[in-house]
Design an enzyme around this catalytic site. Structure first.
Site, PDB file in Angstrom:
ATOM      1  N   LYS A 120      -1.792  11.946  38.336  1.00 27.61           N
ATOM      2  CA  LYS A 120      -0.780  12.894  37.856  1.00 27.61           C
ATOM      3  C   LYS A 120      -1.401  14.187  37.330  1.00 27.61           C
ATOM      4  O   LYS A 120      -0.789  15.238  37.407  1.00 27.61           O
ATOM      5  CB  LYS A 120       0.094  12.253  36.778  1.00 27.61           C
ATOM      6  CG  LYS A 120       1.054  11.225  37.334  1.00 27.61           C
ATOM      7  CD  LYS A 120       2.175  10.946  36.356  1.00 27.61           C
ATOM      8  CE  LYS A 120       3.170   9.958  36.955  1.00 27.61           C
ATOM      9  NZ  LYS A 120       4.180   9.510  36.011  1.00 27.61           N
ATOM     10  N   LYS A 161       9.545   8.957  43.356  1.00 30.01           N
ATOM     11  CA  LYS A 161      10.598   9.909  43.010  1.00 30.01           C
ATOM     12  C   LYS A 161      10.092  11.347  43.144  1.00 30.01           C
ATOM     13  O   LYS A 161      10.870  12.270  43.319  1.00 30.01           O
ATOM     14  CB  LYS A 161      11.000   9.740  41.535  1.00 30.01           C
ATOM     15  CG  LYS A 161      11.640   8.435  41.180  1.00 30.01           C
ATOM     16  CD  LYS A 161      11.709   8.325  39.646  1.00 30.01           C
ATOM     17  CE  LYS A 161      11.958   6.906  39.223  1.00 30.01           C
ATOM     18  NZ  LYS A 161      11.671   6.639  37.817  1.00 30.01           N
ATOM     19  N   LYS A 166       2.624   5.709  48.278  1.00 32.48           N
ATOM     20  CA  LYS A 166       3.704   4.965  47.616  1.00 32.48           C
ATOM     21  C   LYS A 166       5.026   5.730  47.715  1.00 32.48           C
ATOM     22  O   LYS A 166       5.039   6.960  47.602  1.00 32.48           O
ATOM     23  CB  LYS A 166       3.312   4.805  46.146  1.00 32.48           C
ATOM     24  CG  LYS A 166       4.111   3.818  45.363  1.00 32.48           C
ATOM     25  CD  LYS A 166       3.638   3.782  43.917  1.00 32.48           C
ATOM     26  CE  LYS A 166       3.946   5.057  43.175  1.00 32.48           C
ATOM     27  NZ  LYS A 166       3.821   4.988  41.727  1.00 32.48           N
TER      28      LYS A 166
END
Ligand code: TYM
Length: 330
Positions: A111, A197, A194
């Protein structure tokens, strides 16, 4: 006593990965465990959020929980920020967490990317807050998707460090429950990534709010390969393996059974059958979610009631923890 705790972040649309990897598995657990399901809004703000979108997403996740079959009369559903123990305990546990442990967390590395210096302390401490979520309720089992495994190992390590320091067995070491064929659903555009969202492409995921045409279109456009038939070979055919896993999880059958059924088909037929199955299962959920979201007062009342129940448990534990640490409990 066995107690389940799990949560979903109110950020963007819930997708098939959240449903198959987590929420759907929670439904049956309600019969055998005391369950606490949290909408983790404190975790959501580790990445900047627009206030009105965060509020809306909190209600949407709650609606999704209920529409998927979580019964607010049996299980506790609440927003994380409404129980102050989460942040308070995160601080105490943070004081028992060596930086070396946090530096190993792959999610932070992913992230924060190349700009770790610009990332917030909140994003770095994210797994400590997650440990506080679980340990604040002395939860014994945590049902999650594969991507949360490392965070759960850390939660166990933190619980162990706390117990050792205070010479007690106060916190149970929480067990991850990572079950089924869909513990890691991959992007429909790239079988090595993956389903998420935050993926820029909406075609990479099936959202719980997608209508039948969109679901059909997204599966039709899903990446596949040029090899004949449908075989399960995650290393060489990641996209096919992902579609097989999704079918297996939705149908409640094994991968082998899916391959037996569709092995000689081409992708086009297999994808059509997959889309039909997904629509059959998701459309009642989507319709129920839409109904629930028409009246936010019901959702808010579920969250308020859940917050009171959650707070009663967590606050009791917090008093015990404070005494152990040597804080005055006035
Ligand atoms: P979040 O919001 O990213 O995801 C919610 C749940 O969905 C699972 N999941 C998936 N499962 C299979 N395939 C996928 N592609 C996929 N994407 C997501 C996640 O594993 C998760 O179970 N940190 C957590 C939220 C959290 C939490 C907790 C969970 C905060 N505190 C305490 C358990 C216990 C998260 O980001 O979930």
């Amino acid at each position: 006593m066995n107690r389940i705790f799990s949560g979903v972040q109110p950020t963007g649309n819930l997708h098939l990965g959240n449903y198959l990897g987590a929420i759907r598995n929670w439904v049956d657990m309600q019969n055998s465990f005391k369950c606490i399901f949290c909408v983790v809004d404190l975790h959501a703000i580790t990445i900047p959020q627009k206030p009105e979108e965060l509020l809306q997403a909190t209600r949407e996740v709650t609606a999704a929980y209920i529409a998927c079959g979580i019964d607010p009369k049996t299980s506790i559903i609440f927003p994380q920020s409404s129980v102050s123990v989460h942040s308070e305990l995160a601080w105490i546990l943070g004081c028992h967490t060596p930086l070396g442990w946090l530096n190993r967390m792959t999610q932070f590395k992913e992230k924060s990317g190349k700009h770790a210096d610009k990332s917030s302390l909140g994003l770095y401490g994210y797994p400590v807050l997650m440990a506080a979520d679980i340990l604040g309720y002395k939860a014994t089992h945590v049902p999650v998707g594969e991507d949360q495994k490392q965070h759960l190992e850390l939660a166990r390590d933190i619980a162990g460090a706390f117990n050792r320091f205070y010479g007690s067995e106060y916190f149970p070491l929480p067990e991850p429950l990572i079950q089924g064929a869909a513990t890691r659903i991959m992007s429909l555009r790239d079988g090595t990534k993956k389903m998420s969202k935050s993926d820029e492409s909406d075609y990479s995921r099936i959202n719980l709010t997608d209508n039948a045409e969109t679901i059909e279109l997204k599966f039709r456009k899903a990446k596949s390969d040029a090899l004949p038939g449908i075989t399960y070979d995650p290393e060489h055919r990641p996209e096919a393996a992902n579609l097989i896993n999704i079918y297996a999880a939705l149908a409640g059958i094994s991968r082998d059974q899916v391959v037996e059924k569709f092995g000689n088909n081409n992708f086009s037929d297999f994808k059509k059958a997959l889309a039909e199955l997904a629509i059959l299962q998701l459309s009642p959920i989507t319709a129920y979610m839409r109904d629930l979201l028409r009246d936010t007062s019901y959702i808010d009342s579920v969250l308020k009631d859940g917050a009171e129940k959650a707070d009663a448990i967590a606050a009791r534990h917090m008093r015990e923890i404070k005494e152990m640490v040597g804080f005055l409990t006035l």
